[in-house]
Write a protein that holds these residues in place. Structure first.
Motif, short mmCIF file in Angstrom:
data_model
loop_
_atom_site.label_atom_id
_atom_site.label_comp_id
_atom_site.label_asym_id
_atom_site.label_seq_id
_atom_site.Cartn_x
_atom_site.Cartn_y
_atom_site.Cartn_z
N GLY A 67 -7.92 1.01 8.91
CA GLY A 67 -8.61 1.92 9.84
C GLY A 67 -7.74 2.34 11.02
N GLU A 68 -6.48 1.91 11.04
CA GLU A 68 -5.61 2.22 12.18
C GLU A 68 -5.18 3.68 12.17
OE1 GLU A 68 -3.92 -0.30 14.65
OE2 GLU A 68 -6.05 -0.62 14.17
N PRO A 69 -5.27 4.38 13.34
CA PRO A 69 -4.80 5.75 13.41
C PRO A 69 -3.34 5.83 12.94
CG PRO A 69 -5.83 5.10 15.47
CD PRO A 69 -5.74 3.86 14.62
N GLY A 70 -3.04 6.84 12.14
CA GLY A 70 -1.66 7.04 11.67
C GLY A 70 -1.31 6.19 10.46
N LYS A 71 -2.21 5.31 10.05
CA LYS A 71 -1.93 4.47 8.86
C LYS A 71 -2.80 4.93 7.70
CE LYS A 71 -0.41 -0.03 10.54
NZ LYS A 71 -0.86 -1.42 10.60
N GLY A 72 -2.30 4.75 6.46
CA GLY A 72 -3.09 5.07 5.27
C GLY A 72 -3.55 6.52 5.30
N TYR A 73 -4.81 6.75 4.97
CA TYR A 73 -5.34 8.13 4.90
C TYR A 73 -6.15 8.51 6.13
CZ TYR A 73 -4.41 7.58 -0.16
OH TYR A 73 -3.86 7.37 -1.38
N THR A 74 -6.06 7.74 7.21
CA THR A 74 -6.94 8.03 8.35
C THR A 74 -6.72 9.44 8.90
OG1 THR A 74 -5.37 6.87 9.76
CG2 THR A 74 -7.32 5.64 9.13
N GLY A 75 -5.46 9.93 8.84
CA GLY A 75 -5.17 11.26 9.38
C GLY A 75 -5.25 12.37 8.34
N LEU A 76 -5.63 12.03 7.13
CA LEU A 76 -5.62 13.01 6.03
C LEU A 76 -6.70 14.08 6.18
CD1 LEU A 76 -4.22 13.41 3.17
CD2 LEU A 76 -6.10 12.05 2.23
N TYR A 77 -7.77 13.77 6.91
CA TYR A 77 -8.95 14.64 6.94
C TYR A 77 -9.80 14.26 8.15
CZ TYR A 77 -13.05 17.08 5.05
OH TYR A 77 -14.10 17.93 4.85
N PRO A 78 -10.56 15.19 8.72
CA PRO A 78 -11.48 14.78 9.80
C PRO A 78 -12.71 14.07 9.23
CG PRO A 78 -11.60 17.16 9.46
CD PRO A 78 -10.55 16.66 8.51
N TRP A 79 -12.54 12.84 8.85
CA TRP A 79 -13.59 12.06 8.18
C TRP A 79 -14.84 11.97 9.05
CZ3 TRP A 79 -12.00 11.41 3.40
CH2 TRP A 79 -10.64 11.25 3.15
N THR A 80 -16.00 12.05 8.45
CA THR A 80 -17.26 11.87 9.16
C THR A 80 -17.36 10.43 9.67
OG1 THR A 80 -18.29 13.47 7.70
CG2 THR A 80 -19.79 12.05 8.92
N ILE A 81 -16.88 9.52 8.87
CA ILE A 81 -16.92 8.10 9.25
C ILE A 81 -15.74 7.39 8.57
CG2 ILE A 81 -18.66 7.74 7.44
CD1 ILE A 81 -19.74 5.37 8.90
N ILE A 82 -15.15 6.46 9.30
CA ILE A 82 -14.10 5.62 8.71
C ILE A 82 -14.56 4.18 8.82
CG2 ILE A 82 -11.70 4.79 8.90
CD1 ILE A 82 -10.92 7.48 10.12
N GLU A 83 -14.55 3.46 7.73
CA GLU A 83 -14.84 2.01 7.76
C GLU A 83 -13.60 1.27 7.28
OE1 GLU A 83 -17.28 0.09 8.73
OE2 GLU A 83 -18.82 1.59 9.21
N ALA A 84 -13.21 0.23 8.00
CA ALA A 84 -12.00 -0.51 7.65
C ALA A 84 -12.34 -1.79 6.91
CB ALA A 84 -11.22 -0.82 8.91
N LEU A 85 -11.57 -2.09 5.85
CA LEU A 85 -11.78 -3.36 5.13
C LEU A 85 -11.26 -4.53 5.96
CD1 LEU A 85 -10.75 -2.50 1.46
CD2 LEU A 85 -13.04 -2.97 2.35
N SER A 86 -10.12 -4.32 6.62
CA SER A 86 -9.55 -5.39 7.44
C SER A 86 -8.93 -4.75 8.69
CB SER A 86 -8.51 -6.17 6.64
OG SER A 86 -7.92 -7.14 7.46
N PRO A 87 -9.78 -4.52 9.72
CA PRO A 87 -9.32 -3.78 10.90
C PRO A 87 -8.09 -4.42 11.54
CG PRO A 87 -11.70 -4.21 10.99
CD PRO A 87 -11.16 -4.99 9.84
N GLY A 88 -7.21 -3.56 12.00
CA GLY A 88 -6.01 -4.08 12.68
C GLY A 88 -4.84 -4.20 11.74
N ASN A 89 -4.42 -5.44 11.49
CA ASN A 89 -3.21 -5.66 10.70
C ASN A 89 -3.38 -5.56 9.19
OD1 ASN A 89 -1.53 -6.00 12.87
ND2 ASN A 89 -2.05 -8.18 13.05
N GLY A 90 -4.60 -5.66 8.70
CA GLY A 90 -4.81 -5.59 7.27
C GLY A 90 -4.48 -6.91 6.58
N LYS A 91 -5.53 -7.65 6.24
CA LYS A 91 -5.31 -8.93 5.53
C LYS A 91 -6.17 -8.89 4.27
CE LYS A 91 -3.66 -11.78 9.21
NZ LYS A 91 -3.63 -10.71 10.23
N LEU A 92 -5.54 -9.18 3.12
CA LEU A 92 -6.27 -9.07 1.86
C LEU A 92 -7.49 -10.00 1.77
CD1 LEU A 92 -3.35 -8.43 -0.64
CD2 LEU A 92 -5.21 -6.86 -0.06
N PRO A 93 -7.42 -11.26 2.22
CA PRO A 93 -8.63 -12.10 2.13
C PRO A 93 -9.81 -11.51 2.91
CG PRO A 93 -6.71 -13.46 2.57
CD PRO A 93 -6.26 -12.02 2.70
#
Ligand code: AMP
Ligand code: MG
Length: 343
Positions: free
Chosen positions: A271-297
């Motif tokens: 969910g970090e700005p500039g990471k992944g697809y967050t900047g790809l589109y003006p999303w109505t809502i963004i939900e992060a699986l692991s906010p911040g650094n991203g941890k698989l567990p």
């Protein structure tokens, strides 16, 4: 329509919750119980009529077999037969992972009704690490057949609230044991004896990863099969765990073709700005699986919870970012692929 009661299993009334669940189960009812993976819809595994209720409440086709849960290691011999050729490997695996999220496919005991295994000669069995779940099995004195407590094909519930969304009015009791600690269904394996080492086939990836299993044998993923009658097919149903809102796993950003005027949500890894697809589109809502650094567990733990939130957000479509396919990422991507419409 049945009134669905929810009992919170706190430390004080933990015994009351177990007693209420056992009374219903002994009377042939089905109840939702917490496990460490996802909430399960439990029935006495030796009573075909109770097991039939699990299928009807979930609207689950009878070709999709159930997992049976034992409350003690000794109970394993009541439900399955461990062939001599793999006895040693099974013992080592159970020592390492039981109680816990590892399900073994073993030849079934004749006392198990055919409905439980959808007519297969094999049975899926595990011992849950959740103490409420195990206490119910122990007090009832019977193994429990318990698939996830959702309607067939839908998102697995990881909280009592999510079970209510799925099954309110269809079952008499939900035992609320708080949020599940793993959040993803168990790993399912099949073991074959080998000359030097056994082969462990991972039928469904889950919290016990390939990396954790490789010391116990040669690891294989099953060959693809679309035949629902084949023992390899269950759990490998291609469409599963799906939200009502269409979901597209966007493995490649170049495949994104937004239509104008649509409400799109993003299931992002961090969910970090500039990471992944967050900047790809003006999303109505963004939900992060692991906010911040991203941890698989954390991503694995939150996947179904976050999917439910996006599903409830009134979107036209949910787009999901891929996560890296190592460790728990294999199970996360497996669930996202099954939830996704093909692009
Ligand atoms: P659930 O508990 O709803 O997550 O699903 C239980 C899953 O266990 C099924 O969908 C099957 O994939 C798997 N399973 C149960 N019995 C067998 C079996 N005998 N052989 C292979 N897979 C099985
Ligand atoms: Mg399920």
């Amino acid at each position: 329509m049945t009134a669905t009661r929810i009992i919170e299993a706190s430390d004080e009334n933990y015994k009351e919750a177990v007693k209420a669940a056992c009374e219903l189960l002994a009377a042939g009812e089905v109840v939702a119980l917490p496990t460490e993976t996802v909430y399960g819809l439990a029935a006495n595994a030796l009573d075909a009529a109770s097991v039939a209720k699990v299928f009807s409440v979930k609207e689950r086709p009878t070709f999709d077999p159930l997992i049976v849960h034992v409350s003690t290691r000794a109970e394993l011999s009541r439900v399955a037969i461990v062939p001599d050729g793999i006895k040693h490997t099974v013992e080592k695996l159970l020592n390492a992972f039981w109680p816990g999220p590892l399900t073994l496919i073993l030849p079934k005991h004749p006392d198990i009704p055919d409905l439980v295994t959808s007519g297969l000669p094999t049975l899926a069995v595990r011992q849950s690490a959740n103490k409420i779940f195990r206490a119910v099995g122990k007090e009832l004195g019977q193994p429990l057949a318990a698939p996830s407590a959702n309607r067939f094909g839908r998102i697995s519930p990881t909280s009592a609230h999510a079970v209510r969304q799925e099954l309110d009015g269809r079952i008499p009791l939900i035992v609320d044991g708080g949020a599940c600690s793993e959040g993803l269904e168990s790993t399912i394996i099949h073991i074959t004896a080998g000359e030097k080492r056994p082969t462990i086939t991972i039928l469904r990836p889950g919290p016990v990863t390939k990396e954790m299993l490789q010391n116990f044998g040669k690891i294989e993923r099953p060959k693809k099969s679309r035949d629902p009658g084949s023992p390899c097919a269950p759990g490998m149903l291609e469409s599963h765990y799906a939200p009502r809102t269409p979901l597209i796993l966007l493995e490649n950003a170049d495949d994104f073709r937004p239509e104008t005027g649509k409400k799109y949500g993003l299931l992002s890894y961090t969910g970090e700005p500039g990471k992944g697809y967050t900047g790809l589109y003006p999303w109505t809502i963004i939900e992060a699986l692991s906010p911040g650094n991203g941890k698989l567990p954390e991503a694995a733990l939150r996947l179904f919870h976050v999917l439910r939130k996006l599903d409830d957000a009134g979107l036209d479509c949910i787009f999901a970012e891929p996560v890296s396919e190592v460790g728990l990422g294999v199970a996360v991507m497996d669930r996202l692929r099954r939830a996704s419409k093909q692009v």
